[in-house]
Write a protein that holds these residues in place. Structure first.
Motif, PDB file in Angstrom:
ATOM      1  N   VAL A   8       0.843  -1.196   0.000  1.00 14.72           N
ATOM      2  CA  VAL A   8       0.000   0.000   0.000  1.00 14.72           C
ATOM      3  C   VAL A   8       0.877   1.244   0.000  1.00 14.72           C
ATOM      4  N   ILE A   9       0.471   2.257  -0.762  1.00 12.95           N
ATOM      5  CA  ILE A   9       1.204   3.524  -0.737  1.00 12.95           C
ATOM      6  C   ILE A   9       0.239   4.681  -0.494  1.00 12.95           C
ATOM      7  N   PHE A  10       0.614   5.575   0.418  1.00 13.83           N
ATOM      8  CA  PHE A  10      -0.115   6.811   0.693  1.00 13.83           C
ATOM      9  C   PHE A  10       0.539   7.927  -0.119  1.00 13.83           C
ATOM     10  N   ASN A  90      12.105   7.840 -11.840  1.00 15.95           N
ATOM     11  CA  ASN A  90      11.780   6.409 -11.853  1.00 15.95           C
ATOM     12  C   ASN A  90      10.619   6.029 -10.927  1.00 15.95           C
ATOM     13  N   PHE A  91       9.942   7.029 -10.352  1.00 14.09           N
ATOM     14  CA  PHE A  91       8.825   6.716  -9.466  1.00 14.09           C
ATOM     15  C   PHE A  91       7.657   6.148 -10.262  1.00 14.09           C
ATOM     16  N   THR A  92       7.059   5.099  -9.737  1.00 15.36           N
ATOM     17  CA  THR A  92       5.884   4.501 -10.363  1.00 15.36           C
ATOM     18  C   THR A  92       4.990   3.869  -9.304  1.00 15.36           C
ATOM     19  N   LEU A  93       3.713   3.839  -9.580  1.00 18.10           N
ATOM     20  CA  LEU A  93       2.757   3.211  -8.676  1.00 18.10           C
ATOM     21  C   LEU A  93       2.583   1.726  -8.980  1.00 18.10           C
ATOM     22  N   SER A  94       3.217   1.258 -10.017  1.00 14.92           N
ATOM     23  CA  SER A  94       3.031  -0.123 -10.475  1.00 14.92           C
ATOM     24  C   SER A  94       3.224  -1.198  -9.407  1.00 14.92           C
ATOM     25  N   PRO A  95       4.209  -1.062  -8.488  1.00 15.05           N
ATOM     26  CA  PRO A  95       4.429  -2.144  -7.518  1.00 15.05           C
ATOM     27  C   PRO A  95       3.334  -2.289  -6.462  1.00 15.05           C
ATOM     28  N   TYR A  96       2.417  -1.336  -6.390  1.00 12.04           N
ATOM     29  CA  TYR A  96       1.486  -1.297  -5.262  1.00 12.04           C
ATOM     30  C   TYR A  96       0.115  -1.892  -5.599  1.00 12.04           C
ATOM     31  N   SER A 133      -9.842  -6.802 -15.367  1.00 10.31           N
ATOM     32  CA  SER A 133      -8.427  -6.925 -15.710  1.00 10.31           C
ATOM     33  C   SER A 133      -7.694  -7.870 -14.774  1.00 10.31           C
ATOM     34  N   LYS A 134      -8.264  -8.110 -13.581  1.00 13.67           N
ATOM     35  CA  LYS A 134      -7.675  -9.008 -12.586  1.00 13.67           C
ATOM     36  C   LYS A 134      -6.198  -8.681 -12.339  1.00 13.67           C
ATOM     37  N   SER A 135      -5.907  -7.390 -12.195  1.00 11.14           N
ATOM     38  CA  SER A 135      -4.524  -6.932 -12.057  1.00 11.14           C
ATOM     39  C   SER A 135      -4.053  -6.789 -10.622  1.00 11.14           C
ATOM     40  N   ALA A 136      -4.901  -7.092  -9.644  1.00 15.56           N
ATOM     41  CA  ALA A 136      -4.551  -6.968  -8.220  1.00 15.56           C
ATOM     42  C   ALA A 136      -4.163  -5.547  -7.849  1.00 15.56           C
ATOM     43  N   LYS A 137      -4.923  -4.582  -8.358  1.00 15.60           N
ATOM     44  CA  LYS A 137      -4.672  -3.181  -8.046  1.00 15.60           C
ATOM     45  C   LYS A 137      -5.978  -2.513  -7.632  1.00 15.60           C
ATOM     46  N   ALA A 138      -5.879  -1.599  -6.655  1.00 18.01           N
ATOM     47  CA  ALA A 138      -7.052  -0.919  -6.142  1.00 18.01           C
ATOM     48  C   ALA A 138      -6.697   0.494  -5.709  1.00 18.01           C
ATOM     49  N   VAL A 139      -7.712   1.329  -5.590  1.00 16.21           N
ATOM     50  CA  VAL A 139      -7.556   2.708  -5.118  1.00 16.21           C
ATOM     51  C   VAL A 139      -8.615   2.977  -4.062  1.00 16.21           C
ATOM     52  N   ALA A 140      -8.225   3.686  -3.005  1.00 14.63           N
ATOM     53  CA  ALA A 140      -9.167   4.155  -1.994  1.00 14.63           C
ATOM     54  C   ALA A 140      -8.870   5.629  -1.741  1.00 14.63           C
ATOM     55  N   ALA A 141      -9.914   6.430  -1.666  1.00 11.65           N
ATOM     56  CA  ALA A 141      -9.745   7.872  -1.466  1.00 11.65           C
ATOM     57  C   ALA A 141     -10.824   8.389  -0.534  1.00 11.65           C
ATOM     58  N   ILE A 142     -10.482   9.430   0.210  1.00  6.67           N
ATOM     59  CA  ILE A 142     -11.431  10.007   1.153  1.00  6.67           C
ATOM     60  C   ILE A 142     -11.350  11.528   1.101  1.00  6.67           C
ATOM     61  N   CYS A 143     -12.518  12.175   1.185  1.00  3.60           N
ATOM     62  CA  CYS A 143     -12.592  13.634   1.271  1.00  3.60           C
ATOM     63  C   CYS A 143     -11.883  14.306   0.090  1.00  3.60           C
ATOM     64  N   HIS A 144     -10.885  15.145   0.343  1.00  4.06           N
ATOM     65  CA  HIS A 144     -10.169  15.832  -0.725  1.00  4.06           C
ATOM     66  C   HIS A 144      -9.290  14.884  -1.533  1.00  4.06           C
ATOM     67  N   GLY A 145      -9.068  13.670  -1.016  1.00  9.58           N
ATOM     68  CA  GLY A 145      -8.340  12.679  -1.807  1.00  9.58           C
ATOM     69  C   GLY A 145      -9.112  12.315  -3.062  1.00  9.58           C
ATOM     70  N   VAL A 146     -10.449  12.312  -2.965  1.00 11.22           N
ATOM     71  CA  VAL A 146     -11.293  12.049  -4.132  1.00 11.22           C
ATOM     72  C   VAL A 146     -11.132  13.174  -5.149  1.00 11.22           C
TER      73      VAL A 146
END
Length: 257
Positions: A8-10, A90-96, A133-146
């Motif tokens: 998980v990454i914040f 080189n930053f990427t969200l791919s590993p999460y 896609s069954k890619s094992a990836k998800a997003v969760a957001a709250i308030c201003h994160g949305v």
């Protein structure tokens, strides 16, 4: 065979996120055995909104004692004190497996909401959360994160939330607390200044059919929305943080084998 540890990454600004919307999910993810990382623009340790952590504003409007304890624990974690830099090439969200977007109304959160880098990263990541896609990836957001997620646009120029079901901070709540505190706190509760559109209005403006896609509740009870097509969960404000984290844990465990 050993199961994979979910990652998980914040995504955070240097300063200003709501401590409840950050520390409560962090504690839940750690208790669930998830590998939790944080990312800020240049790798500076983030700080949550001090008005929600101390003084009379904390006592009347901010984090409760349980959350203050969780924040203290989180702020001493090495992942929090030495976050990843999301501005490196080189930053990427791919590993999460889960990208978590905490909220917060302090103006500092604009650093992450308005970042072209974050918008580009989310635009690339979010389509991979499509359930088929069954890619094992998800997003969760709250308030201003949305709001930050809604600013991410695909190659067609449309928001990644264009066809997605979501909630966010209700405009009625945002305007109510703004007017109730304006005499003392000025436009503190308006992230983009007095007169700017509400989070709800901004998010709805990015949607194809906001009348049916945007879900809301003015109840003080926890309220979390799960999209049917994407591995995406959303919440409105601090009281939703625990339930949002619990549902995110369930979702991630379903998709990570």
């Amino acid at each position: 065979m050993a199961s994979t540890t979910p990652k998980v990454i914040f995504l955070m600004a240097d300063y200003g996120h709501d401590p409840t919307e950050t520390a409560v999910p962090y504690a839940a993810f750690k208790d669930a055995g998830f590998d939790v990382s944080f990312a800020t623009e240049v790798g500076k340790a983030p700080e949550c909104d001090k008005k929600m952590l101390e003084g009379w504003t904390q006592k009347l409007l901010g984090a409760n004692q349980a959350t203050l304890n969780l924040y203290k624990e989180m702020s001493s974690a090495s992942s929090f004190t030495s976050p990843i830099s999301w501005s490196t090439p080189n930053f990427t969200l791919s590993p999460y497996n889960l990208v978590f977007l905490p909220g917060g109304h302090e103006k500092g959160v604009r650093q992450v909401i308005d970042s072209p880098v974050i918008q580009s990263q989310l635009a690339a990541y979010f389509p991979q959360t499509l359930k088929t896609s069954k890619s094992a990836k998800a997003v969760a957001a709250i308030c201003h994160g949305v709001l930050g997620l809604s600013e991410a646009k695909g190659p067609d120029g449309k928001s990644v939330l264009y066809d997605v079901t979501t909630t966010a901070l209700p405009g009625t709540m945002e305007q109510g607390i703004f007017w109730a505190t304006r005499a003392v706190l000025g436009d503190y509760y308006k992230t983009y200044g007095a007169g700017s559109e509400s989070v709800e209005a901004a998010v709805r403006g990015r949607m194809r059919e906001p009348e049916t896609q945007y879900k809301s509740s003015l109840s003080g009870s926890p309220f979390v929305v799960a999209d049917e097509k994407y591995n995406y969960l959303s919440g409105r404000f601090p009281p939703d943080a625990q339930l949002l984290a619990e549902k995110a844990i369930e979702l991630v465990r379903e998709i990570v084998k």
